[in-house]
Design an enzyme around this catalytic site. Structure first.
Site, PDB file in Angstrom:
ATOM      1  N   SER A  33       0.851  -1.188   0.000  1.00  0.00           N
ATOM      2  CA  SER A  33       0.000   0.000   0.000  1.00  0.00           C
ATOM      3  C   SER A  33       0.886   1.236   0.000  1.00  0.00           C
ATOM      4  O   SER A  33       2.092   1.154   0.266  1.00  0.00           O
ATOM      5  CB  SER A  33      -0.884  -0.002   1.251  1.00  0.00           C
TER       6      SER A  33
ATOM      7  N   TYR B 208      -2.770  -1.021  10.142  1.00  0.00           N
ATOM      8  CA  TYR B 208      -2.723  -1.205   8.688  1.00  0.00           C
ATOM      9  C   TYR B 208      -1.310  -0.944   8.156  1.00  0.00           C
ATOM     10  O   TYR B 208      -0.776  -1.721   7.345  1.00  0.00           O
ATOM     11  CB  TYR B 208      -3.728  -0.271   8.024  1.00  0.00           C
TER      12      TYR B 208
END
Length: 269
Positions: A141, A154
């Site tokens: 990401s 995350y």
């Protein structure tokens, strides 16, 4: 890398980036073994792929289920007889500061976003080594490059994917198996809407966080899928998806400690 008549395994293929990547592969003549926890959604994507002229199997798979992951390569063998490409795309999101996020939720996210990537790679690496040219593609990401507040879980999972991928690439150097790590920026998927949030977080904070996330998710999934597959074709070790990911990557390299202060000043937030 010529993808025609190769076989790719794609997790999280029922929607979003996984679906877009699978269909971009199909347009290049790559056969597909598609997996997702949503059986109906992944079956629909497999049907779309077949209409593009490739062989596509669909598999109901919870990547957090260790036994299911161990059994999955045999299912792919039965359907396709080989594997040349593994795209570890399945992932979930979890908002909240470290102190807000419950330990069980943190572990849930790490199990899917990181441990499943490791297990899938372990399960399929012997098949990939049997190919004359193969690749592991792990989706990290933009938060595997920078670490925003409110994303401690995350970001931890996506940095772990990045580190694992880079080390694995070095270990496999000189073999027929390459490794790519993908850093998507703001892609318009349902990940923010479906993110878990702390049970005791104020509702106004949750709503504000979701609204900000949705504004940042601007790139169409099909563009992201094409970017990823072009990176695979080019055997790129690092695939940055979107101008935001590219800008942030440069900023983090220039100012690895103070980039967040610079971003706040630049955006007025």
């Amino acid at each position: 890398m010529n993808l025609a008549n190769r076989v790719a395994v794609v997790t999280g293929a029922g929607g979003g980036i996984g679906r877009a990547t699978a269909l971009a592969l199909a347009r290049r003549g790559c056969h597909l073994a598609l997996a997702d926890i949503d059986a109906a959604a992944v079956a629909a994507v497999a049907e779309e792929a077949r209409r593009l002229g490739v062989r596509a199997s669909h598999h109901h798979l919870d990547v957090a289920d260790r036994g299911a992951v161990r059994a999955f390569p045999a299912q792919v063998d039965a359907a396709h007889g080989r594997v040349d490409l593994l795209v570890n795309n399945a992932g979930v999101a979890l908002g909240g500061t470290f102190e807000q996020v419950h330990e069980d939720d943190f572990d849930w996210l790490m199990e899917i976003n990181f441990h499943a990537v490791v297990r899938m790679t372990r399960a399929f690496l012997p098949r990939l080594r049997a190919s004359d040219e193969a690749r592991v593609v792990n989706v990290s990401s933009i938060y595997g490059i920078i670490s925003p507040p409110g994303q401690s879980a995350y970001a931890a999972s996506k940095f772990a994917v990045r580190g694992f991928s880079n080390a694995l690439r070095h270990e496999l150097e000189g073999s027929t198996v390459g490794v790519s790590v993908v850093h998507p920026g703001g892609v318009a998927t349902a990940i923010a809407k479906n993110a878990r949030v702390p049970k005791d977080a104020p509702q106004e904070d949750i709503a504000r966080g979701r609204a900000i996330a949705q504004r940042l998710l601007r790139m169409a999934p099909h563009e992201a899928g094409e970017t990823i597959v072009r990176g695979i074709e080019g055997r790129r070790a690092r695939i940055l998806v979107g101008s935001d990911a590219k800008i942030v990557s440069v900023l983090e390299r220039l100012s690895p400690v103070h980039y967040w202060t610079l971003l706040k000043r630049a955006t007025g937030r």
